[in-house]
Design an enzyme around this catalytic site. Structure first.
Site, mmCIF file in Angstrom:
data_model
loop_
_atom_site.group_PDB
_atom_site.id
_atom_site.type_symbol
_atom_site.label_atom_id
_atom_site.label_comp_id
_atom_site.label_asym_id
_atom_site.label_seq_id
_atom_site.Cartn_x
_atom_site.Cartn_y
_atom_site.Cartn_z
ATOM 1 C CG HIS A 43 -11.513 -11.521 -35.660
ATOM 2 N ND1 HIS A 43 -12.275 -10.504 -36.166
ATOM 3 C CD2 HIS A 43 -11.748 -11.536 -34.324
ATOM 4 C CE1 HIS A 43 -12.955 -9.940 -35.181
ATOM 5 N NE2 HIS A 43 -12.643 -10.548 -34.055
ATOM 6 C CD GLU B 101 -8.300 -4.989 -26.766
ATOM 7 O OE1 GLU B 101 -8.846 -3.853 -26.848
ATOM 8 O OE2 GLU B 101 -8.920 -6.050 -26.904
#
Lengths: 327, 325
Positions: A129, A60
């Site tokens: 998450h 990322e």
């Protein structure tokens, strides 16, 4: 008009903008051959080829930084994170490069980049998450943060984001991807940033929300109607820039406000909105502004506990009753 | 392979750039001590042959970017000493309008894409500029500089990994000056040879010492030509040494006086001068040095006399369009 699901509306915006502008490309994990972790980019690799729909390894920070560099010299990247949670490992790129390069260079370089992903809770995916990341990013000058609730806004605002000259962080939601709605077909119909939408008109109380909580707030407003209470629901759509005027205008009418959102109660966007209301509409308020946020814990996995900590219709009703002094 | 210019004329030109960087920074250090420059000031003194040799190996339309130790590269690229000094003084006439300071020298006109303050964070940015060149089908090369202290952080590895995977025309230049702030390389890396980091990424690697500016130019030119031709990245480790502390606040107590003196004897700027003198260029050297002295004096005066930026500059440099509040 077409009836589209939210995910298809996001895809339609990307496809139209990529057809319009050669400089636009999509990069992220599983966006190509896999067709998108949530099928948002389904079919796009076949349509645009691997040069413009680029599968990235799990890097990322790397692909965010690369996209920032590409944007500095004239490309217009769309970066998809599998979820906004994973942007945390690219936080330095977003905070120190995307948001700062324009200022550090004295305005010589801008960073026209869109970072997009689903955000906040997604049904029992646990503490790592489920983050509502808009609260971290909206604090940063140099960034723009959008969180549309409907397919039409998802399409129209993503198109605005892609055409913008500054970094735009676009917050979708796994729980909204299947939501259907009417979406204009006109590829030049853009929804501007910084303009809130009155999702439901009312006169007794203002509920301010964005993203998934707009829908939860509308449910709460329907329940309140049965009790004879008229709630106005403001769907912010855009967090930074924030439509301060729309908020103030509504509160001047209703004299009471509840802010409903995912994210923790300490600071954050809800606190910012409360501050603006008390500063700008102090004399119009008949009750303190209340916030219905995620409770102050990491997200639990257990389904009942998860429902307990995230904002819900009953908790919004409770807050509305409090500001109406009905409890 | 292009035939390389080895004329005295070129050598004098490169010497001039190195001498300008040296004198610019010596005067900047003086101004810092006088309180005219604030914040951090990381000097490049001792490493000048790398920025100057690298610039000579690149084209002006190639992209170059570096760390917070960025004065040398900016001046080598062609940034006016006035704009550079004014930036250090925080003046609106500075390259970044006085908003960036020492660590954030940007010059779009000369393709100097910045100095960056977070170790390693700029490495993917450099790779991204190479991505853009390849995307557009251009033959530009990107070169990104960093110290040996940066090769432990994630962004170095992600940038290397993606550059290799996507075959991007980028040269990673590790300026190994042996110390990551106060920590010697023996205590930051498990290997002495930094260029080995390329192996795991299937990337070409090179390793040499910055013995002279011509040597740096020659070695980098061969690499840049290959990268331009093949669109394959390369990791280059260049061994060097900084004569000053990490920044102005660092007295450099982690190394001995003897070590420093030994390294100063190999000073690349001095060596270039001696070599040119031996070739009968004393007159040209004196003329160049006089010019540079005047240029630096002028830059200081310009920086001192320039106005400061006002608050009206803040909003339009934060967002391109309307301010987002």
């Amino acid at each position: 008009m077409s009836t589209l699901r939210y995910r298809d509306a996001v895809r339609a915006a990307m496809i139209e903008e990529m057809e319009r502008d050669e400089r636009v490309f999509l990069v992220g994990e599983e966006v190509g051959h896999y067709q998108g972790a949530y099928k948002v980019s389904e079919g796009m690799l076949e349509r645009f080829g691997p040069k413009r729909v680029i599968d990235a390894p799990i890097t990322e920070s790397g692909f965010t930084g690369i996209s920032i560099g590409a944007a500095m010299v004239g490309l217009r990247p769309i970066v998809e994170y599998m979820t906004w949670n994973f942007s945390a490992v690219a936080f330095d790129q977003i905070l120190n490069n995307a948001a700062k390069i324009r200022q550090m260079s004295g305005g010589q370089f801008s960073v026209p980049i869109v970072l997009r992903a689903p955000n906040a809770s997604a049904r029992q995916v646990g503490s790592q998450h489920s983050h509502a990341m808009e609260h971290f990013y909206a604090q940063v000058p140099g960034l723009k943060v959008l969180a549309p609730a409907t397919p039409a806004d998802a399409k129209g605002m993503l198109k605005s984001a892609i055409r913008d000259e500054d970094p735009v962080l676009f917050m979708e939601s796994e729980t909204l991807y299947n939501v259907k709605g009417e979406v204009p077909d006109d590829p030049e119909l853009l929804v501007p940033m910084g303009v809130a939408n009155v999702a439901r008109e009312g006169k007794d109380v203002t509920i301010i929300a964005w993203s998934r909580l707009t829908h939860v707030s509308l449910e709460a407003a329907a329940a309140l109607e049965k009790e004879g209470i008229s709630a106005e629901v403001i769907d912010l759509r855009s967090i930074r820039p924030l439509d301060e005027e729309a908020i103030v205008k509504s509160v001047r009418k209703t004299h009471r406000a509840v802010v409903a959102y995912e994210g923790w109660p300490f600071g954050g966007v809800g606190a910012e909105i409360s501050d603006r209301i008390q500063r700008l509409a102090f004399d119009d308020l008949d009750a303190p502004v209340l916030r219905v946020s995620t409770l102050d814990y990491p997200m639990p996995y257990n389904a009942k506990l998860e429902q307990h900590v995230i904002p819900s219709v009953p908790r919004i009703l409770e807050a509305v009753n409090q500001v109406l002094y009905r409890s | 392979m292009t035939t390389l210019d080895t004329s005295d004329e070129l050598h004098l030109k490169l010497y001039r750039q190195m001498f300008l960087i040296r004198r610019f920074e010596e005067e900047a250090a003086r101004a810092y001590a006088q309180g005219k420059i604030g914040g951090f000031l990381h000097l490049y003194i001792g490493q000048e042959a790398i920025a100057v040799g690298a610039h000579a190996a690149m084209r002006q339309d190639d992209y170059m970017l570096t760390t917070y130790r960025d004065h040398g590269l900016a001046l080598a690229r062609g940034m006016a000493p006035r704009a550079a000094m004014a930036e250090l003084f925080g003046k609106v006439t500075g390259c970044s309008k006085g908003l960036g300071g020492s660590m954030h020298f940007f010059d779009r006109e000369h393709n100097m894409l910045g100095g960056y303050g977070i170790v390693g964070g700029h490495i993917p940015i450099g790779v991204g500029t190479a991505f853009a060149s390849k995307y557009r089908g251009e033959d530009r090369v990107s070169m990104v500089f960093f110290g040996e202290g940066a090769v432990s952080i994630g962004d170095f590895h992600e940038g290397m990994s993606l550059a290799s995977l996507w075959r991007l025309p980028v040269v990673f230049v590790c300026e190994n000056n042996e110390y990551a702030m106060g920590t010697p390389i023996s205590r930051t890396l498990s290997v002495a040879d930094v260029s080995q980091k390329a192996l795991g990424y299937g990337m070409a690697r090179e390793r040499f010492a910055a013995e002279s500016v011509i040597h740096v130019r020659d070695r980098l030119r061969a690499i840049v030509d290959r990268v331009r031709e093949t669109s394959e990245p390369t990791l280059v480790e260049i061994q060097t040494y900084r004569f000053r502390g990490h920044s102005m606040s660092d007295p450099g107590k982690y190394r001995t006086k003897e070590e420093l003196e030994e390294r100063k004897r190999k000073d690349v700027v001095l060596r270039a001068r001696v070599e040119l003198e031996e070739k009968g260029q004393s007159e040209a050297l004196e003329r160049i040095e006089k010019e540079v002295e005047d240029e630096v004096t002028d830059a200081i005066r310009f920086a001192e006399e320039s106005p400061e930026p006002g608050p009206e500059i803040l909003a339009p440099t934060t967002y391109t369009g309307a301010f987002a509040r």
